[in-house]
Write a protein that holds these residues in place. Sequence first.
Motif, short mmCIF file in Angstrom:
data_model
loop_
_atom_site.label_atom_id
_atom_site.label_comp_id
_atom_site.label_asym_id
_atom_site.label_seq_id
_atom_site.Cartn_x
_atom_site.Cartn_y
_atom_site.Cartn_z
N ILE A 174 7.58 -24.68 27.97
CA ILE A 174 8.17 -23.49 27.91
C ILE A 174 7.01 -22.43 27.91
CG2 ILE A 174 9.08 -21.60 25.99
CD1 ILE A 174 10.34 -24.26 24.71
N GLN A 175 7.13 -21.40 28.79
CA GLN A 175 6.31 -20.27 28.89
C GLN A 175 6.50 -19.02 27.48
OE1 GLN A 175 3.72 -19.72 30.59
NE2 GLN A 175 3.71 -21.41 32.05
N SER A 176 5.37 -18.50 27.57
CA SER A 176 5.29 -17.36 26.21
C SER A 176 4.34 -16.49 26.42
CB SER A 176 5.41 -18.24 24.70
OG SER A 176 5.70 -17.11 23.80
N TYR A 177 4.87 -15.34 26.03
CA TYR A 177 3.81 -14.11 26.18
C TYR A 177 4.31 -13.30 25.08
CZ TYR A 177 3.67 -15.44 31.33
OH TYR A 177 3.36 -15.65 32.44
N ASP A 179 3.66 -9.03 24.48
CA ASP A 179 3.50 -8.07 25.04
C ASP A 179 2.80 -8.15 26.56
OD1 ASP A 179 4.30 -6.39 23.19
OD2 ASP A 179 2.46 -5.55 22.40
N GLY A 180 3.26 -9.07 27.32
CA GLY A 180 3.08 -9.60 28.76
C GLY A 180 1.69 -10.34 28.69
N ILE A 181 1.03 -10.78 27.73
CA ILE A 181 -0.05 -11.42 27.45
C ILE A 181 0.26 -12.85 27.32
CG2 ILE A 181 -2.24 -11.76 26.70
CD1 ILE A 181 -2.21 -8.58 26.03
N PRO A 182 -0.21 -13.82 28.26
CA PRO A 182 0.26 -15.22 27.95
C PRO A 182 -0.25 -15.80 26.64
CG PRO A 182 -0.62 -15.02 30.26
CD PRO A 182 -0.88 -13.54 29.23
N ILE A 183 0.46 -16.59 25.82
CA ILE A 183 -0.17 -17.01 24.61
C ILE A 183 0.21 -18.45 24.63
CG2 ILE A 183 0.15 -15.16 23.13
CD1 ILE A 183 2.67 -16.23 22.21
N ALA A 184 0.59 -19.41 25.66
CA ALA A 184 0.63 -20.73 25.77
C ALA A 184 -0.59 -20.90 26.72
CB ALA A 184 1.77 -21.04 26.78
N THR A 185 -0.94 -22.04 26.69
CA THR A 185 -2.21 -22.62 27.38
C THR A 185 -1.90 -22.55 28.82
OG1 THR A 185 -1.76 -25.08 27.08
CG2 THR A 185 -3.03 -23.98 25.51
N ALA A 186 -2.83 -23.06 29.79
CA ALA A 186 -2.47 -23.30 31.14
C ALA A 186 -1.84 -24.55 31.43
CB ALA A 186 -3.94 -23.31 31.79
N GLU A 187 -1.76 -25.70 30.23
CA GLU A 187 -0.97 -26.70 30.37
C GLU A 187 0.39 -26.67 29.83
OE1 GLU A 187 -3.54 -29.55 28.31
OE2 GLU A 187 -4.12 -30.50 30.26
N GLY A 188 0.54 -25.46 29.29
CA GLY A 188 1.93 -24.99 28.58
C GLY A 188 2.30 -25.40 27.36
N ASP A 189 1.25 -25.78 26.47
CA ASP A 189 1.23 -26.12 25.11
C ASP A 189 1.37 -24.74 24.38
OD1 ASP A 189 1.26 -28.85 25.01
OD2 ASP A 189 -0.90 -29.08 25.13
N PHE A 225 7.45 -9.14 21.33
CA PHE A 225 7.14 -7.65 21.67
C PHE A 225 6.65 -7.14 20.08
CE2 PHE A 225 10.19 -8.82 24.82
CZ PHE A 225 9.35 -8.25 26.04
N SER A 226 5.39 -6.33 20.21
CA SER A 226 4.85 -5.80 18.85
C SER A 226 5.66 -4.79 18.62
CB SER A 226 3.46 -5.38 19.21
OG SER A 226 3.52 -4.35 20.31
#
Length: 762
Positions: A174-177, A179-189, A225-226
């Motif tokens: 699952i991808q997650s952001y 405010d548009g900034i990635p909060i998942a790791t490059a591996e998707g965790d 979103f903040s």
Amino acid sequence: MKNQIFLILCFLCAANLFAQEYQFTIFNASTNQPVENVQLFHEGKLITFSNREGVFIVPKQLVGTEVKLQKMGFETRSKVLNAENVNQILFLKPLAEVLSEVIVRSSSIPQTIQKAPASINIVNSADFSRTDATNILESFNNAPGIYVNQGALNTNKISIRGIGARSQYSTNRIQSYYDGIPIATAEGDLTLDDFDQESVERIEIIKGPTSSIYGAGLGGSINLFSKTFTKEKNQANVSSQFGSFNTYKQVIQASTSDENASFFATLSNLTSDGSRENGKYKRTSALVNGSIKSGTRGKFTYLANFTKLKAFIPSSLNEENFINNPEIADASWAASQGFESYDRGILGGSYSTFISDKISNTTSVFVSFRDGYEPRPFDILNENRISTGVRTRFNLHTKLFERPSEISFGGEYYKEWYEMGTFKNLYKDFPDQGSILGERLSSNEQDRNYSNFFAQINVDILEKWNLELGFNINTTQYGLIDLFVQDGVNQTGDYKFETILSPRIGTSYEISPGKNIYASVSQGFSTPNVAETLTPEGQINTNLEPETGTNYEMGFKGNWLDRNLYTEIAVFSIQIENLLVAKRVGEDQYVGINAGSTNHNGIEFLTNYRVQLSKVVEIKPYLSTALNFFKFDEFIDNDSDFSGKKLPGVPSYTVNVGIDLATNNGFEFFGNFRSIGEMQLNDANTGTTDSYQLLNFKAAYSFTVFENLKFNIYSGINNALDKQYAASIVTNATGFGGNAPRYYYPGNPRNYYGGLQVNYLF
């Protein structure tokens, strides 16, 4: 005679004066429909209500004074009534949580939920109000198709339509952001429980593959979103909550805003002993975000977040202990006093600008880090991760074939450096002292590179018919450097996946005002992480392929009863190929294999209703449900054929029923009933969990002491029926050394909480 004429003229003037009425009409700012029962207050006193046509008439003496317009479900508005016109029109803005017309901000091309050809759920302040404030993920369970396994405050696993259910202890696929900034790791965790609901305005969950927008994310995307701010508003908030298991949470917040800038800061501390042995938890986090206008066309937004965590791990239990001693920890985790600790931070900024009247751009840059230490019975893990990246998106308003259209395109690059080492845990040699660091067992460095190019176009083929086309091109590669040569095994190697093209097509049609049908077909993928690519011998398995899936979906979204009733229904089928399976090779140790394909077929239903019982009382019942028919299509693991078996770790159904009650005097009541179907424990379907039901209540009262000082007192009870249930399971658990497999994480027994919030407006 002159006196009689004078009296008649005076009478006519007076009659005309008193006959003159100042009439105001209230309209919904989103739908342009009149709004009934809007209350008009002057100096704290209720003056009148609007009628069915949205009209109210005020005495002449109120003209030129400030009044307050208030109705549940709408933002309260202060307005100085003027005498320029006898008939005047005013608008009230509906609150976002009651609108099917909410603009989806996480889509490449913003559009309303009503018209979006996808299944999208919004988690907002109304959902947060129904729960305690200890875990932001609790609110996710009200969304159909989403299930949160909650083993402990720090052991959470999200699955969307069954994808992610096979992860052992964390969320992936699952991808997650934020405010548009990635909060998942490059591996998707993904670790969402680091964030407090007090610092989030709303969360948008797009279910199903979203590769045409966010790249690798077979299950979907979760976008936080903040909080946003009204103009020239300064406030401070302090809250304190206490509950069962010595659970305490304190939050301090401050914000300021004007026409050109805004600033928001929050500091929180959460501690708990937990309901089980070896379950102590402590998390301190700070978040700062805001915005600065740049001229008339640009805006810069920023985000900084830091989290410090130490959480002990009771781990899973076998069936006997789960039934008879659910409060204990697993013996090996208790003896080693195993825990997870880390410092984690994110720093990022975004700049949005209108290049011209038709072209806009948003570009984000970020850097994040995580420094972790995790003593476990089988080893001690020490890890460090630094990530950085950039994402840019252009939006163009144009015409195609003389029809209004919008095109969005952009790219994203993600770079991550990861170091990890494992050490012997000598807890058995030093009884009653917990984990003791021993000699090194491994040392690795990993470089991960991830890039996307994406594009999407929306075309209004007809006034009521919209078509959406999109695609994503992804490349993923990583390198592994083995720095530990003493073991005689060299894991060093590079791996690059083939470029993946993921297309999407969707369409939505308005069959009548406020009622839309939609259909979509989309593809997605998820790449194996480095741990999954390592063989039992420690070598990189270059034969592993990314998971790929195609989502077929049809649905209906509709408003009824003058927009007081909203319903959604979605029917979907996700076909996944090259299924990545965690194969157990040791105690709590796994490797990845491509083991076949799965069919994820299901039905989801959602409805919300608003009922105005009186001029001061409103109730909002809601219902969400999902029926899951998830099975292995082809799945052969060694000599075992599991084809046709049910997918483990996913409930057969979920039902959430609730009611919110609100009054104008500040009292609120929330009741929720949740029913969860049985889950298969393993691929062979030789065991299941029992279905269970939970009943939760919460009551709150808000009141104003002074003009700018507001208090909110609340209390609640979770699991009011004191049901024993498995809040999470470890699929395909295997017993070692003659021990029974440990499948179960017990859910919390009946527990209570209460709190106080204080808000001061400067």
